[in-house]
Design a protein around this motif. Structure first.
Motif: not given
Lengths: 381, 602
Positions: A21-22, A191, A188-189, A275, A193
């Protein structure tokens, strides 16, 4: 000298993965070139503070889908505007199957000294399930190319808790990767999304899992926890230190750029949706490509962080790291003892066995790492 | 002085949605608010009206003037009656203020349970009931069938009932003419000692208590020293008047046969109980009017402010509501789980819901309400009888000889295809079958005695869902009966949660306990440890569920750009916690306390 980290977002991929979902998508060569030009302009117009820059990070997306010359141009532009340190850590994310010897040569020439490779799994069946464009063999070949090109700081990204995955198959992925002796591993786990094909498929299961119920495809929470513990144990045995929830490195090979995020050092992001944290303001660029290409880079009003927000962030970001929060620095920075602000919370969390507090340091216990969100939320004022 | 023969006092009774309000609106529209003689006075009084603007009255009563086809002007007092069983007593007092009733029946649906209940109530008060068939413009209208039904089931003449459409105004003129013909003029002697019936009252911050009354005998005007015969309250009348549309219109005097209002610098509606008799303190009537009773709450529940600091606000709000609602009762109570709050008494579940909604909307309070219960009678071994309104106060079983619970008589009107499911529902709710009457081939009236505590939960919803919305239901208070009752306690992580305890029949305790545990399992979020949820009677556990421990919950990825978004997630987690109540080590969401009110069928 504190300096600022620089992040550059390249929102392009060869194909969109089923779980991602990036802010990234597939685009034609024209758009990509147009984008690079707008990006160069964005850097150019940034009010030059001549800031000292100890780290640069090309993230995405898949920055390696761009022609390597574009990366070099962007990096040159950054060097024009900022005082990039001679020993700066300059990382680029790349996907197996997108690298070749020429590309790697140009990267090195431009000064890139760290590659982060998105492998995700060493199991070809799992790679297909994730919608990855490469195989384990593609990765092996690219990894060797990188070594041959002289890269001595390589990261491999992996994802656990995949549908159908067991602790055993996860361990197999880890063991295969460990044989290559990368300097750094991110594990990572998964997710699930919203807005991804995975959410369509596994969204309902994920909700069940959230309630602690058994699922058909997704590993149970218990299994996921076993995978997480397996990761830290196996990697420790191989000399990797977990220095953040999902990040492991050989001594001295921690990602300096990412540590900056958790230590709240200033950083400036360039590119679509990037960001920034500057002068206690968090702000982001526009996430809309057509606006970005028109040169309307920045988006909403910055979020100004008051002392309260700064203290909260110091705690919940700092605690993500193994070494935890330096309470002495907290006192120096905010003029108040952290125990005056968080004494009751810390005492309770200690009783629950989730944090340790010794001397001037506060850090998560193993159990605290497992349920980090609970601990972090307690530090919101 | 108004000629009594030109007054008609009446109400409209109907089943819900059969068109009561529409007909009332149409009547007001088709008549005038003033007689030609009064026009003058109205203009002169304009200043006063201005001054009084801002007062809104409950649409309790309105006076209109009708110029009939015989050329005479008649004064109509239309008294609106609350339409719900919770307010049965108020309904009966409103009816007592009338001389007749218009019965509105839907031309398609025919007689329903509430129609019957209301008609019987009206007949009990010796009112002349005048049927009207409404909604004849509907394609499914079958007026002749409904007329026959009225004659067969209720036994009143209905062949000449006006066939109207209140919506379009069709034949409403016939209704007006029949009111004059069929509803008797009031009696009473204007020179007799004052005897007036209170059928409602409301509190106005400017005028104090405004008493709605029907003058049975004598007259009253400004300066009369009055006395409420039941409560004993005395006061001097400040103003008398009648009801315009949404206005109070002062007049000189109210005399026998008239309906109107009076104010007398009374500060509390508790002094002016519905059903009480007003008389002249200096020249009292011999006897009060029959039928007065002090209404007692039938349903109790605990109400707590979601934010403990709002306790004084809740008390103020309840006090203000009580000014206008003498049947609302409350007293402070404390719960280990919920802190400081009030145990409140209501006439019924609807009354409870109305109060709850007003507290939330008008007073902006966020409330936690505990499961409603009825008033049980506990006969103790020492001979004492206590009225139990809060399960927490139940004495030790060794001190209890036996207990009693309230029963109601219920009438359920249902189409024949659903008789089976509805009977099954009543059996499940411990109903005692009394009988069944066929209204016509396809519809029947089921009569059951039901324990009140079985219908204050979700009986109405269950009834609707099992009859696909076709059943109608009405009930009235019957009596206390001896019953096998037990207190069901809920233990969360081995700690009793006082606010979740309730009294239940021994037979249904197991089922209730199981459902409660299942429901709570859904509502209580996972903690870092396993949480057993148990239902217990005394020390015996009858049901158990487990909320599994939270083993892993951590944001794996937290890149720079994500921080604002991730913090929002953490904030949500934290915000959720604020809406929780701490019981031992466990945080229980406030809505869990209320969700147990709806232990759905499925």
């Amino acid at each position: 000298m504190r300096g600022i980290g620089i992040y550059v977002h390249i929102p392009f991929c060869a194909a969109k993965c089923a779980y991602c979902d990036f802010l990234s998508f597939v685009a034609d060569a024209d758009t990509r070139e147009h984008y690079v030009n707008s990006l160069l302009q964005e850097i150019e117009q940034w009010e030059d503070r001549g800031d000292f820059v100890p780290t640069v990070f090309f993230g995405g997306g898949t920055p390696s889908v761009l022609p390597p010359e574009s990366i070099a141009r962007i990096l040159n532009k950054i060097r024009e505007k900022f005082a990039v340190a001679p020993d700066a850590e300059i990382s680029i994310e790349c996907n197996p199957g997108t690298l070749d010897a020429e590309k790697l040569r140009i990267y090195r020439q431009a000064g890139i000294n760290r590659l982060s490779m998105g492998l995700q799994s060493a199991d070809n069946r799992e790679l297909r399930l994730l919608g990855r464009i490469h195989t384990w063999e593609d990765f092996l070949q690219n990894f060797d190319l990188a070594r041959e090109a002289g890269f001595d700081n390589l990261n491999v990204d992996l994802i656990s808790a995949l549908p159908g995955q067991t602790t055993q198959s996860w361990r197999a992925t880890l063991q295969k990767v460990l044989k290559l002796c990368p300097e750094h591993l991110s594990a990572y786990s998964l997710m699930i999304e919203e807005g991804t094909p995975f959410f369509e498929k596994y969204g309902q299961e994920a909700a069940k899992k959230q309630k602690g119920e058994e699922c058909r495809f997704l590993p149970s929470e218990e299994e996921e926890l076993r995978m997480y513990h397996c990761t830290s144990k196996l990697l420790r045995e191989h000399g990797y230190q977990r220095y953040e929830i999902s990040n492991y490195a050989l001594r001295g090979k921690e990602c300096r750029h990412n540590c900056g995020y958790w230590e709240r050092r200033e950083y400036k992001g360039f590119g679509l949706g990037a960001a920034s944290l500057m002068r206690e303001r968090r702000f982001s660029n526009t996430r809309r490509m057509e606006r970005y290409l028109r040169g309307e880079w920045d988006a909403a009003e910055p979020e100004v962080l008051g002392i309260k927000e700064q203290m909260e962030e110091t705690m919940f970001l700092g605690l993500r790291m193994n070494r935890g929060v330096d309470l002495h620095a907290f006192r120096e920075r905010y003029g108040i003892d952290a125990l005056r602000v968080y004494g009751a919370v810390i005492a309770r969390l200690q009783r629950q066995g989730l944090v340790y507090c010794r001397g001037d340091r506060l850090w998560l216990s193993e159990k605290g790492f497992d349920v980090g969100n609970y601990v972090f939320s307690e530090f919101l004022l | 002085m108004t000629d009594q023969s030109k007054i008609r006092n009446f109400c409209i009774i109907a089943h819900i949605d059969h068109g009561k309000s529409t007909l009332a609106d149409r009547i007001i529209e088709m008549t005038g608010l003033l007689t030609s003689r009064e026009m003058q006075a109205q203009v002169l009084d304009n200043m006063d009206l201005e001054r009084e603007r801002g007062i809104t009255i409950k649409a309790q009563a309105v006076r209109t003037v009708y110029r009939a086809k015989d050329g005479e002007e008649y004064m109509f007092n239309l008294i609106d009656t609350p339409g719900h069983v919770d307010f049965n007593y108020e309904v009966s007092r409103s009816l007592a203020a009338c001389d007749g009733a218009i019965l509105v029946v839907d031309a398609a649906q025919g007689i329903e349970a509430q129609t019957l209940a209301n008609v019987y109530l009206a007949l009990d008060h010796n009112l002349d009931v005048m049927p009207v068939i409404n909604k004849i413009d509907l394609p499914s209208a079958d007026p002749q069938r409904v007329i026959n039904e009225i004659e067969d089931v209720i036994g009143i003449e209905a062949q000449d009932a006006p066939l109207i459409s209140a919506k379009t105004g069709l034949h409403v003129d016939q209704v007006l003419e029949q009111v004059i013909e069929k509803i008797p003029a009031p009696g009473g002697d204007a020179s007799a000692p004052l005897q007036a019936l209170i059928f409602d009252s409301l509190y106005d911050s400017y005028k104090g208590v405004i008493v709605f009354c029907r003058i049975m005998e004598g007259s009253v005007k400004k300066g009369t020293q009055i006395r409420m015969m039941a409560t004993g309250a005395k006061a001097e009348v400040v103003e008398v008047g009648y009801f315009g549309a949404g206005q109070f219109i002062p007049c000189q005097e109210l005399s026998a046969g008239m309906v109107g209002y009076l104010t007398a610098s009374l500060k509390n509606v508790k002094d002016t109980r519905v059903g009480d008799t007003i008389t002249d303190n200096e020249r009292p009537c011999e006897n009060p009017l029959p039928g007065y009773k002090k209404v007692n709450p039938m349903v109790y529940c605990g109400m707590y402010p979601a934010d403990g600091a709002k306790y004084p606000d809740l008390r103020d709000a309840l006090e203000k509501l009580q000014l206008n609602d003498a049947s609302l009762q409350f007293e402070p109570e404390t719960s280990v789980a919920l802190g400081f709050g009030f145990r409140c008494g209501f006439l019924g579940l609807l009354h409870l819901e109305i109060i709850q909604e007003r507290l939330e909307r008008e007073y902006n309070l966020d409330l936690v309400t505990t499961a409603p219960g009825v008033v049980y009678k506990v006969h103790k071994t020492n001979g004492e009888v206590m009225e139990l309104t809060n399960p927490a106060n139940l004495p030790d079983p060794s001190e209890i000889e036996y207990m009693e619970e309230p029963m109601v008589s219920a009438e359920i009107m249902v189409t024949t295809e659903f008789i089976g499911p509805i009977m099954q529902l009543c059996e499940e709710r411990r109903g005692v079958y009394l009988g069944m009457e066929y209204m016509e081939e396809t519809r029947a009236l089921l009569k059951y005695d039901l324990p009140l505590n079985e219908i204050i939960y979700d009986f109405f919803d269950a009834l609707k869902s099992r009859s696909r919305g076709y059943a109608s239901f009405d009930y009235e208070w019957k009596e206390y009966v001896r019953s096998e009752l037990v207190k069901l306690d809920i233990l969360v992580n081995h700690e009793e949660v006082d606010a979740l305890s309730f009294i239940v029949h021994a037979q249904t305790a197991y089922e209730r306990g199981r459902k409660m545990c299942e429901k709570l399992k859904q509502e209580i979020p996972r903690h870092l440890f396993e949480i057993p949820i148990q239902a217990a009677i005394g020390s015996k556990i009858i049901a158990r569920e487990t909320v599994k421990a939270m083993r892993k919950d951590v944001l794996a990825k937290c890149y720079g750009g994500d921080i604002t978004r991730k913090k929002k997630l953490l904030e949500k987690q934290k915000e959720g916690k604020k809406r929780m109540r701490q019981v031992g080590n466990v945080e229980i969401p406030q809505k869990a306390f209320m969700s147990v009110l709806k232990l759905d069928e499925n």
